[in-house]
Design a protein around this motif. Sequence first.
Motif, short mmCIF file in Angstrom:
data_model
loop_
_atom_site.label_atom_id
_atom_site.label_comp_id
_atom_site.label_asym_id
_atom_site.label_seq_id
_atom_site.Cartn_x
_atom_site.Cartn_y
_atom_site.Cartn_z
N GLU A 136 7.24 -0.54 16.06
CA GLU A 136 7.02 -1.00 14.70
C GLU A 136 5.96 -2.09 14.76
N VAL A 137 4.83 -1.86 14.10
CA VAL A 137 3.68 -2.75 14.19
C VAL A 137 3.48 -3.46 12.85
N THR A 138 3.44 -4.79 12.90
CA THR A 138 3.18 -5.59 11.70
C THR A 138 1.81 -6.23 11.83
N ILE A 139 0.90 -5.90 10.92
CA ILE A 139 -0.45 -6.46 10.90
C ILE A 139 -0.49 -7.56 9.84
N LYS A 140 -0.84 -8.76 10.27
CA LYS A 140 -0.91 -9.91 9.37
C LYS A 140 -2.37 -10.17 9.02
N TYR A 141 -2.62 -10.43 7.73
CA TYR A 141 -4.00 -10.59 7.29
C TYR A 141 -4.06 -11.53 6.09
N ILE A 142 -5.28 -11.88 5.69
CA ILE A 142 -5.51 -12.72 4.52
C ILE A 142 -6.46 -11.97 3.59
N ASN A 143 -6.14 -11.94 2.29
CA ASN A 143 -7.04 -11.38 1.29
C ASN A 143 -8.18 -12.37 1.08
N ASP A 144 -9.37 -11.99 1.52
CA ASP A 144 -10.53 -12.90 1.45
C ASP A 144 -11.69 -12.17 0.79
N ASN A 145 -11.44 -11.60 -0.39
CA ASN A 145 -12.49 -10.80 -1.03
C ASN A 145 -13.47 -11.69 -1.78
N PRO A 146 -14.72 -11.25 -1.89
CA PRO A 146 -15.75 -12.07 -2.53
C PRO A 146 -15.68 -12.06 -4.05
N PHE A 147 -14.76 -11.25 -4.63
CA PHE A 147 -14.68 -11.14 -6.09
C PHE A 147 -13.65 -12.07 -6.70
N ASP A 148 -12.94 -12.83 -5.83
CA ASP A 148 -11.89 -13.74 -6.30
C ASP A 148 -10.84 -12.99 -7.12
N ASP B 248 -19.68 -8.99 2.67
CA ASP B 248 -18.50 -9.78 3.05
C ASP B 248 -17.27 -8.88 3.08
N GLY B 249 -16.47 -9.02 4.11
CA GLY B 249 -15.24 -8.24 4.19
C GLY B 249 -14.15 -8.83 3.33
N CYS B 250 -13.13 -8.01 3.11
CA CYS B 250 -12.00 -8.46 2.29
C CYS B 250 -10.85 -8.99 3.13
N ILE B 251 -10.82 -8.57 4.38
CA ILE B 251 -9.64 -8.86 5.20
C ILE B 251 -10.02 -9.76 6.37
N PRO C 243 4.60 -7.95 -5.22
CA PRO C 243 3.55 -8.29 -6.18
C PRO C 243 2.16 -8.18 -5.54
N THR C 244 1.14 -8.28 -6.39
CA THR C 244 -0.22 -8.25 -5.88
C THR C 244 -0.49 -9.50 -5.05
N LEU C 245 -1.55 -9.40 -4.25
CA LEU C 245 -1.88 -10.48 -3.31
C LEU C 245 -3.12 -11.20 -3.81
N SER C 246 -2.97 -12.47 -4.17
CA SER C 246 -4.08 -13.23 -4.73
C SER C 246 -5.10 -13.55 -3.64
N ASP C 247 -6.34 -13.84 -4.07
CA ASP C 247 -7.40 -14.18 -3.14
C ASP C 247 -7.02 -15.42 -2.34
N GLY C 248 -7.15 -15.34 -1.01
CA GLY C 248 -6.80 -16.45 -0.13
C GLY C 248 -5.37 -16.42 0.36
N SER C 249 -4.55 -15.49 -0.15
CA SER C 249 -3.14 -15.43 0.25
C SER C 249 -2.96 -14.49 1.44
N GLY D 123 -12.62 0.40 -9.76
CA GLY D 123 -12.58 -1.05 -9.61
C GLY D 123 -13.12 -1.48 -8.25
N TRP D 124 -12.87 -2.75 -7.94
CA TRP D 124 -13.46 -3.31 -6.73
C TRP D 124 -12.73 -2.85 -5.47
N CYS D 125 -13.47 -2.74 -4.42
CA CYS D 125 -12.91 -2.53 -3.08
C CYS D 125 -13.95 -3.02 -2.09
N CYS D 126 -13.55 -3.23 -0.86
CA CYS D 126 -14.44 -3.74 0.17
C CYS D 126 -14.59 -2.72 1.29
#
Length: 874
Positions: A478-490, A457-460, A512-518, A548-551
């Motif tokens: 100037e390029v802005t990439i919008k994404y969602i943190n969707d990692n399987p580790f919650d 499973d991907g994270c992004i 701040p850090t980006l919570s899962d689903g944000s 630690g974890w990474c995808c």
Amino acid sequence: MRDQISYRGVAPWLAPLLTAGFITAAQPAAAQSLLPLKQGYAVVTCSPGASASDGTVADPNGFVVGIIDVRDKAALTNPRKGGNWQPPMYHGELSGGWTASRMGMVFGIAIDKRGNIFVGATSVYERTAGQPKDVFGPAGSGGIYKIDGFTGQVTDFINTNNSGAYNNSPATRNLMPNTGGAGLGNLTYDPIRDQLFVTNFEDGKIYRVGNLHQNTGSILGAPFDPFTADNGAQGYAPLGERLWGIGYHNNRVYFATWAEDFGRPGSAQNRIYSLAISGGTLSGSPQLEITPSNLTGKAYSNPVADIEFSSDGRMLLAERTMRSDTVAWAHESRVLMYTYNHPNWTAPVIPEIGEDSGRPDPHASSSGGVDFAYVDIDAKFKDLGLLIGCEKFFWATGDFLRHVTGGTIYGMQGSEFGNDAPGMADNYFTDFNGTLTLNDKTEIGDVDIVRDPCGEDGCIKFTDVVIECKDKIKGEYEVTIKYINDNPFDQDAAYVVYVGPDGVQKTLQLNPTLSDGSAGTITLPVSGLPGETKHFVLQLHGKDFPEGWCCPPQDIRFVLPECRCFDAKLISAGPRGYRLQITNFNIAPDATYLLLDVKSPAGTSVSPSAITLTPPPAPGGTWLSPVLTFTPAPPAGSYVNVLATLHGNKLANGVYENCCIEEFALRVPRRFIEVDWNVTGFVYSDLDLDREFNNRDQPLANQPVELMLQSGRVLRAVTDAAGEYSFAGLEPNQLVEVRLGPLPAGPATGVRSVFPAQGFRVRLERGRPLALHFAVQSRTAVAAPNPGLTLSSTTIEPYTYPAKVAGYSLPVRGYAALTVVDESGNERLRIFEGDHDAGAYLVNLDPAALSPGRYAFRLSYGGTEFTREFEVRQ
């Protein structure tokens, strides 16, 4: 490698499968449902076949959609390879049946994330005059049907707009324009935005359809026309403008143009293009991706009806053999698989589809449907429905796939990539109706496999890419990439590791850090030229970086746009004049002042020429000028070169900040007229070429005349024996355009021209008709030598505007037209058209007006065409 996947599957928590039986007309066993959908199932479409009482009439009770459980290929009750495998199949019998009487004939398929199935009306199954004609269901020829993923109930999700024009009013938002019975091409699902993209055979446009969770869909905004604007005519869009296969991948939509086929081979080739998605909508110009090669020993290919992508960016194309708009045939269509290797697609792998047909391409029996699939079910975890060999297998629909004991298989073939020896005996086959003695040629449709992205499973999840031009710096973005943190580790994401086009790995700490689903964004500077493709690879990490974890890293691709400080175009302001529409791209904070200077035609002025922008358009905003008047008035369709200077706020010293200058070649739009009640008119042949009607001229009878309303609806009339026409009962105070339809054939050596006759257009008192008269001239060709069309260079580079790139000379005054056409002969720019004095001329061409590629100037003069080819480079 482009591995942002267009996922097609549903969640793994779906209810377990009920035992299912294979259903055919000759085996009316008790149906058992295959709903809800499971990973690895195949959804297929086909013709319903002929009625038992009349072989030329479609069977209203014949099935047109089916679900086939093709996961367990090791089942002992069926032949494993090479024979007619009969896996469980379901046609919605428990919910009334997915029949022709309920849906008509359908071809294209899309499956959303809830497991709902969407199919589109079609007209591509008819084979000969002795077979059933294509029929449409209650939703009409533009209809899309939704099959509920749990109950199997069918709803008319999108109906047909019989007026033939797109209208965004609430009453017509779920109506697809399709008045001529052409039907739709294919469908694809955008999982990021939960919407469908649909190709329409009638107008050559791509429609977005939303509201998928409801039983009534909505067309989302105006359709996107990637090529020449549709003329509103009923029936099929012309070859080259007609779109069929469509697929989603990595924030882009890929679509196929139908330009030639078995019955109509031509110089125009079938092609695959792509478009970017911005804010959920299609944007930019089509980017040519692939031109499929011709068939062996042939001067043509057949149109691509289906486009599918794998997780790692491989593209599958399925062609369908067509003899005409509606009449299909067989054995001249391939399945092609391409792999993207920046910056190009590699030469295709061409799997064998069907037995040797005795033709130059012996295994080219594709029916136009294909999709990636799984190799098999995992025997160790069969109860869990776990599958192995993700996207190492594919299913393709086809005709005369294999001759076996008892008859011939028409349906679909399953093959493992790279493991096709010894030929057909190593593949899987399933006949759609289970009756091997029936010849189902041309009656097989599309196939979609229910599947999720392969691998871990991907994270992004990428949701959008916003590209902005830096103020006054060409080539800097100037390029802005919008994404969602969707990692399987919650887990929260604390770092983004990315590699840009420069190949250098960089790390960005999230604070701040980006919570899962944000949702998160990353903004990066990018340098390059318009039209250039850029790649970024991103990877999310947790707090214990680099441990630690990474995808797995994920790719995203985008194309740099053309950057201008602002854009401008002329629009009609009714009979009073024109307005300039300004779109402010790059002025900050706001644009407040505009200066206009006409550079050509020589001696032309514009009023007003100095304008205060009220209200001022913010960056990205649009503004309409007051009514502009050009003196002398330029003819409709001609170009006016205007130098425009846009200013920001006025400072205390009287100087304006953030000034920028752009030069535009503005095409003068057609002038609309304001209706009081009725429109009448008179059309005549101007035989003495004086543009005024007299006793030397003749009325023109049976001449089509068209009137276009503001809504886009087109009314049609024909002149009578006296050359007169009329449109009555029109709504007052609306702007309309009156134009002539196709003209009668003129002398072989002549050029036809049409224009409103002088002295005839009059406005009568309210309640009386508005009269608009047309003169038609047939000019004798000018006996003249080659006018000497030349090029200063055969290659045109960007940022050289204004560049005098073409020259020509006319020996005597005559009617002439200069256009720019692409490789397919489609007109892309019209430089001028009309009477032209003798003399030598130079042409300026802004390369930004054309995407990179090969083009030609085409000069029409004296009844002859002269061309010179050139290339626009990035």
